[in-house]
Design a protein around this motif. Structure first.
Motif, PDB file in Angstrom:
ATOM      1  N   SER A 134      18.581   4.268   4.763  1.00  0.00           N
ATOM      2  CA  SER A 134      19.823   4.193   3.994  1.00  0.00           C
ATOM      3  C   SER A 134      21.010   3.789   4.861  1.00  0.00           C
ATOM      4  N   HIS A 135      20.788   3.748   6.175  1.00  0.00           N
ATOM      5  CA  HIS A 135      21.834   3.373   7.133  1.00  0.00           C
ATOM      6  C   HIS A 135      21.264   2.361   8.129  1.00  0.00           C
ATOM      7  N   PRO A 136      20.836   1.187   7.670  1.00  0.00           N
ATOM      8  CA  PRO A 136      20.200   0.236   8.587  1.00  0.00           C
ATOM      9  C   PRO A 136      21.122  -0.137   9.747  1.00  0.00           C
ATOM     10  N   GLN A 137      20.516  -0.246  10.903  1.00  0.00           N
ATOM     11  CA  GLN A 137      21.172  -0.654  12.158  1.00  0.00           C
ATOM     12  C   GLN A 137      22.132   0.394  12.731  1.00  0.00           C
ATOM     13  N   GLN A 138      22.382   1.475  12.010  1.00  0.00           N
ATOM     14  CA  GLN A 138      23.264   2.513  12.537  1.00  0.00           C
ATOM     15  C   GLN A 138      22.468   3.426  13.454  1.00  0.00           C
ATOM     16  N   VAL A 139      23.002   3.696  14.625  1.00  0.00           N
ATOM     17  CA  VAL A 139      22.324   4.531  15.613  1.00  0.00           C
ATOM     18  C   VAL A 139      22.730   5.992  15.409  1.00  0.00           C
ATOM     19  N   GLU A 186       0.844  -1.199   0.000  1.00  0.00           N
ATOM     20  CA  GLU A 186       0.000   0.000   0.000  1.00  0.00           C
ATOM     21  C   GLU A 186       0.878   1.247   0.000  1.00  0.00           C
ATOM     22  N   GLU A 187       0.514   2.220  -0.833  1.00  0.00           N
ATOM     23  CA  GLU A 187       1.259   3.474  -0.852  1.00  0.00           C
ATOM     24  C   GLU A 187       0.868   4.321   0.356  1.00  0.00           C
ATOM     25  N   VAL A 188       1.870   4.830   1.050  1.00  0.00           N
ATOM     26  CA  VAL A 188       1.653   5.648   2.246  1.00  0.00           C
ATOM     27  C   VAL A 188       2.238   7.029   1.980  1.00  0.00           C
ATOM     28  N   SER A 189       1.470   8.051   2.279  1.00  0.00           N
ATOM     29  CA  SER A 189       1.916   9.430   2.062  1.00  0.00           C
ATOM     30  C   SER A 189       2.693   9.938   3.268  1.00  0.00           C
ATOM     31  N   PHE A 190       3.785  10.625   2.974  1.00  0.00           N
ATOM     32  CA  PHE A 190       4.610  11.224   4.012  1.00  0.00           C
ATOM     33  C   PHE A 190       4.874  12.682   3.673  1.00  0.00           C
ATOM     34  N   THR A 191       5.031  13.497   4.707  1.00  0.00           N
ATOM     35  CA  THR A 191       5.408  14.889   4.505  1.00  0.00           C
ATOM     36  C   THR A 191       6.875  14.939   4.071  1.00  0.00           C
ATOM     37  N   LEU A 192       7.332  16.115   3.697  1.00  0.00           N
ATOM     38  CA  LEU A 192       8.717  16.301   3.259  1.00  0.00           C
ATOM     39  C   LEU A 192       9.713  15.768   4.289  1.00  0.00           C
ATOM     40  N   HIS A 193       9.597  16.223   5.521  1.00  0.00           N
ATOM     41  CA  HIS A 193      10.563  15.820   6.550  1.00  0.00           C
ATOM     42  C   HIS A 193      10.375  14.367   6.968  1.00  0.00           C
ATOM     43  N   GLU A 194       9.153  13.872   6.994  1.00  0.00           N
ATOM     44  CA  GLU A 194       8.937  12.465   7.316  1.00  0.00           C
ATOM     45  C   GLU A 194       9.632  11.578   6.289  1.00  0.00           C
ATOM     46  N   PHE A 195       9.407  11.890   5.015  1.00  0.00           N
ATOM     47  CA  PHE A 195      10.022  11.088   3.956  1.00  0.00           C
ATOM     48  C   PHE A 195      11.543  11.160   4.039  1.00  0.00           C
ATOM     49  N   ASP A 196      12.083  12.371   4.162  1.00  0.00           N
ATOM     50  CA  ASP A 196      13.541  12.532   4.199  1.00  0.00           C
ATOM     51  C   ASP A 196      14.162  11.806   5.384  1.00  0.00           C
ATOM     52  N   LEU A 197      13.501  11.856   6.529  1.00  0.00           N
ATOM     53  CA  LEU A 197      14.035  11.180   7.713  1.00  0.00           C
ATOM     54  C   LEU A 197      13.953   9.664   7.557  1.00  0.00           C
ATOM     55  N   LEU A 198      12.836   9.159   7.049  1.00  0.00           N
ATOM     56  CA  LEU A 198      12.704   7.721   6.816  1.00  0.00           C
ATOM     57  C   LEU A 198      13.740   7.251   5.795  1.00  0.00           C
ATOM     58  N   LEU A 199      13.928   7.996   4.730  1.00  0.00           N
ATOM     59  CA  LEU A 199      14.917   7.625   3.719  1.00  0.00           C
ATOM     60  C   LEU A 199      16.324   7.638   4.304  1.00  0.00           C
ATOM     61  N   PHE A 200      16.634   8.661   5.082  1.00  0.00           N
ATOM     62  CA  PHE A 200      17.969   8.741   5.691  1.00  0.00           C
ATOM     63  C   PHE A 200      18.223   7.548   6.610  1.00  0.00           C
TER      64      PHE A 200
END
Length: 133
Positions: free
Chosen positions: A73-78, A56-70
Motif C-alpha cells: 500500500s506504500h510502494p517504494q516507501q522505506v 496462483e493463489e498463495v496462502s499467508f498467515t495473518l501477520h504475513e498478509f498484513d505486512l505484505l498489504l501494508f
C-alpha cells in the motif's frame, strides 16, 4: 407479531424485515465491488485476504498478509523494522527485529515459489520497502 412454521421461511423473513423496518431505520447495503491492489504478477484482495501471484493463489498467515498489504500500500516507501512492527502487530514491541525479519523471510519464500521477482527489498541499515517494478 406471531409467526408459525406454516408461514414458510420466505414469509417469516419478510415479516421480520417488515417489523424491523417499522421499528428501526434500516439501510440495505450492497456488497462492495472487489477491491484489489494490483501489481505486475501480484494481486492482493484486502477484503478477501487473498493473494494471487502469477495467477496462483498463495496462502499467508495473518501477520504475513498484513505486512505484505501494508508494504504494498506504500510502494517504494522505506520503513524501519519498528515502523513495520507497529503497523502490523498489536502488542508491545519486544524483539521487533527478529519478528519482522522472520515474517519478511517467510513472505519472500512464498512469493519466490511462484515469481522470480523480489517484491520486498532490503534497504541496508534502514529497513524494507515494497518495489513492484
Amino acid at each position: 407479531m406471531i409467526l408459525t412454521v406454516q408461514d414458510g421461511e420466505e414469509q417469516i423473513l419478510k415479516s421480520i424485515l417488515s417489523f424491523l423496518s417499522d421499528t428501526f431505520e434500516i439501510t440495505l447495503v450492497e456488497p462492495e465491488q472487489s477491491v484489489k491492489v494490483d501489481f505486475p504478477g501480484l494481486t492482493i484482495f484486502p477484503f478477501e485476504r487473498k493473494v494471487m501471484v502469477e495467477g496462483e493463489e498463495v496462502s499467508f498467515t495473518l501477520h504475513e498478509f498484513d505486512l505484505l498489504l501494508f508494504l504494498s500500500s506504500h510502494p517504494q516507501q522505506v520503513f524501519t523494522k519498528k515502523q513495520l512492527y507497529e503497523a502490523v502487530w498489536e502488542d508491545l514491541p519486544i524483539h521487533v527485529d527478529a519478528k519482522v525479519e522472520c515474517i519478511i523471510s517467510s513472505i519472500r519464500k512464498k512469493l519466490r515459489e511462484y515469481a522470480a521477482k523480489e517484491y520486498i527489498k532490503t534497504i541496508w541499515g534502514v529497513g524494507y520497502k515494497f518495489d513492484p517494478s
